[in-house]
Scaffold this active site. Structure first.
Site, PDB file in Angstrom:
ATOM      1  N   GLY A   1       0.820  -1.205   0.000  1.00 27.73           N
ATOM      2  CA  GLY A   1       0.000   0.000   0.000  1.00 27.73           C
ATOM      3  C   GLY A   1       0.854   1.255   0.000  1.00 27.73           C
ATOM      4  O   GLY A   1       0.591   2.210  -0.740  1.00 27.73           O
ATOM      5  N   ASP A   2       1.880   1.271   0.841  1.00 29.80           N
ATOM      6  CA  ASP A   2       2.811   2.400   0.877  1.00 29.80           C
ATOM      7  C   ASP A   2       3.549   2.540  -0.448  1.00 29.80           C
ATOM      8  O   ASP A   2       3.691   3.644  -0.986  1.00 29.80           O
ATOM      9  CB  ASP A   2       3.843   2.207   1.986  1.00 29.80           C
ATOM     10  CG  ASP A   2       3.257   2.366   3.378  1.00 29.80           C
ATOM     11  OD1 ASP A   2       2.084   2.746   3.497  1.00 29.80           O
ATOM     12  OD2 ASP A   2       3.980   2.111   4.350  1.00 29.80           O
ATOM     13  N   LEU A   3       4.042   1.422  -0.950  1.00 29.99           N
ATOM     14  CA  LEU A   3       4.861   1.462  -2.157  1.00 29.99           C
ATOM     15  C   LEU A   3       4.044   1.885  -3.374  1.00 29.99           C
ATOM     16  O   LEU A   3       4.476   2.739  -4.158  1.00 29.99           O
ATOM     17  CB  LEU A   3       5.499   0.092  -2.393  1.00 29.99           C
ATOM     18  CG  LEU A   3       6.412  -0.417  -1.270  1.00 29.99           C
ATOM     19  CD1 LEU A   3       6.890  -1.826  -1.564  1.00 29.99           C
ATOM     20  CD2 LEU A   3       7.592   0.515  -1.062  1.00 29.99           C
TER      21      LEU A   3
ATOM     22  N   GLN B   1      -3.735   5.517  -0.438  1.00 36.10           N
ATOM     23  CA  GLN B   1      -3.230   4.147  -0.386  1.00 36.10           C
ATOM     24  C   GLN B   1      -4.336   3.144  -0.740  1.00 36.10           C
ATOM     25  O   GLN B   1      -4.092   2.174  -1.458  1.00 36.10           O
ATOM     26  CB  GLN B   1      -2.676   3.848   1.008  1.00 36.10           C
ATOM     27  CG  GLN B   1      -1.408   4.600   1.360  1.00 36.10           C
ATOM     28  CD  GLN B   1      -1.105   4.473   2.844  1.00 36.10           C
ATOM     29  OE1 GLN B   1      -1.770   5.081   3.676  1.00 36.10           O
ATOM     30  NE2 GLN B   1      -0.107   3.687   3.183  1.00 36.10           N
TER      31      GLN B   1
END
Length: 410
Positions: A181-183, A213
């Site tokens: 999600g962050d990436l 996200q």
């Protein structure tokens, strides 16, 4: 593009001269700004003197000149200039507004509403710099009923549907084993920021970029959305299986596992030839892709064949036998990945400095022939470039600078 950059260190690459104010922490945001830095932008990382980016305390650690230093922090913050600003103080907010007036992009990943409470939201800052591209990364976006909810990567995996379809068949779902999600939010934020730069150069006007996200994770669910909207199928964990493509998954071999993906008729013919069973090509029960896709035919006929081909060979033997011709690849451990000669040849592992210590981290997958990405560079110490940025570029005089230090503004 900035004209007044004589006092700032400039990167090398297609974004040379672009100035980015990085107000992000952890990964969803720092990775975005690091990609911009890799492409040549000058990135100024802003940290709170009382609460620096807390991944500075994330393991693993290396021994630096001032003590232990975070390799995790180094991996997402190379090339950046470190500046400390207390944005809860009026002096800190004034300095940030002055930085914004001279910058091209601002990236922040606070919960929606936080920047507005400090008077640093896009609508408030836009008059300072109409060209400003203001990138906001958050869990649920800047709009919608859930916008102000707190979120982590796991929140996005859970609410974006990815968690529910990952894991072993017939068992409880599992989160994807990385902070996807962050990436993914960082990837989309980078793409959108660059698109806004192109538009800004044509129109002279900036804009706000809103990346969530949860939204980002939804786009990673592959077949699951259309399977539901078209056929009403609710996705569930399938383990290493594909919902309809076969053979296409994980198979055991002598020293681990491989991915075998020879599912098309062309690749199936090549596989039968390579593994010494050419007669299988004309076997009327499995001679077409459509027949091999049938779950019963696959389980009864195709799967045992592929299992037999793989079981008596090592990963290296299977790769040497078939890897150049059909999709057969070893499922590598991280240790094997780091030592992979192909990845080494593509410079996917680079040395990054943090507090004088070298850290081997991943490089960049972006390969540009004329303006190559720059991945050699260190992560900044906390507040390392205060004087370079604030006195040298912003023009803060010596007396004011010392006052800001005394007051804890920087």
């Amino acid at each position: 593009m900035n004209d007044d950059l004589a006092q700032l260190p400039l990167g090398e690459g297609p974004l040379r001269g672009l100035v980015v104010i990085d107000m992000t922490r952890v990964v969803a945001g720092p990775y975005c700004t690091m990609m911009l830095a890799d492409l040549g932008a000058t990135v100024i990382k802003i940290e709170n003197p009382a609460e620096p980016d807390y991944v500075r305390d994330f393991p693993p650690f290396v021994q630096g000149e001032q003590g232990k230093a975070s390799a995790f922090f180094a991996q997402y913050n190379r090339h950046k200039l470190g500046v400390s600003l207390d944005l809860k103080s009026e002096g800190g907010r004034r300095l940030l507004r002055e930085l914004v007036a001279k910058a091209d992009i601002l990236v922040e990943n606070f919960r929606p509403g936080t920047m507005a409470r400090m008077g640093l939201d896009y609508e408030t800052l836009k008059p300072c710099n109409p060209r400003l591209i203001y990138v906001s990364i958050s869990g649920f976006g800047q709009t919608g009923p859930n916008a102000k909810r707190p979120a982590y990567d796991n929140s996005a995996q859970a609410t974006g549907g990815l968690w529910s379809i990952n894991g072993a068949k017939g068992q409880a779902p599992l989160r994807v084993g990385t902070i996807i999600g962050d990436l993914s939010a960082s990837f989309y934020a980078t793409i959108a920021a660059l698109a806004a730069v192109v538009d800004m150069r044509k129109t002279g006007l900036g804009q706000q970029v809103d990346v969530a996200q949860q939204d980002s994770v939804v786009t990673l669910t592959e077949h699951a959305i259309v399977n539901y909207t078209v056929d009403g199928i609710v996705g569930e964990p399938l383990g290493n299986d594909h919902p309809f493509v076969r053979p296409y998954g994980q198979y055991a071999c002598k020293d681990g596992f491989v991915f075998f993906g020879a599912y098309t008729d062309k690749f199936w013919r090549e596989a039968c030839r390579l593994f010494g069973e050419p007669d299988l090509v004309t076997d009327t029960e499995i001679d077409t892709m459509a027949k091999r896709f049938d779950p019963d035919v696959y389980a009864r006929r195709v799967q045992p064949i592929v299992q037999r081909w793989c079981a008596g060979r090592t990963k290296a033997e299977l790769e040497a036998l078939a890897g150049d011709i059909i999709p057969v690849t070893p499922i590598k451990t991280i240790a094997e990945v780091v030592e992979d000669p192909h990845l080494r040849a593509r410079e996917m592992f680079v040395s990054t400095q943090v507090d004088g210590a070298a850290v081997q981290a991943f490089g960049s997958p972006m390969k540009l022939s004329r303006t190559p990405v720059q991945t050699q560079g260190g992560a900044p110490a906390f507040g390392q470039h205060n004087e370079v940025v604030l006195k040298g570029w912003l023009g803060v005089d010596a007396a004011d600078y010392q006052r800001f230090v005394a007051e804890g503004v920087i």
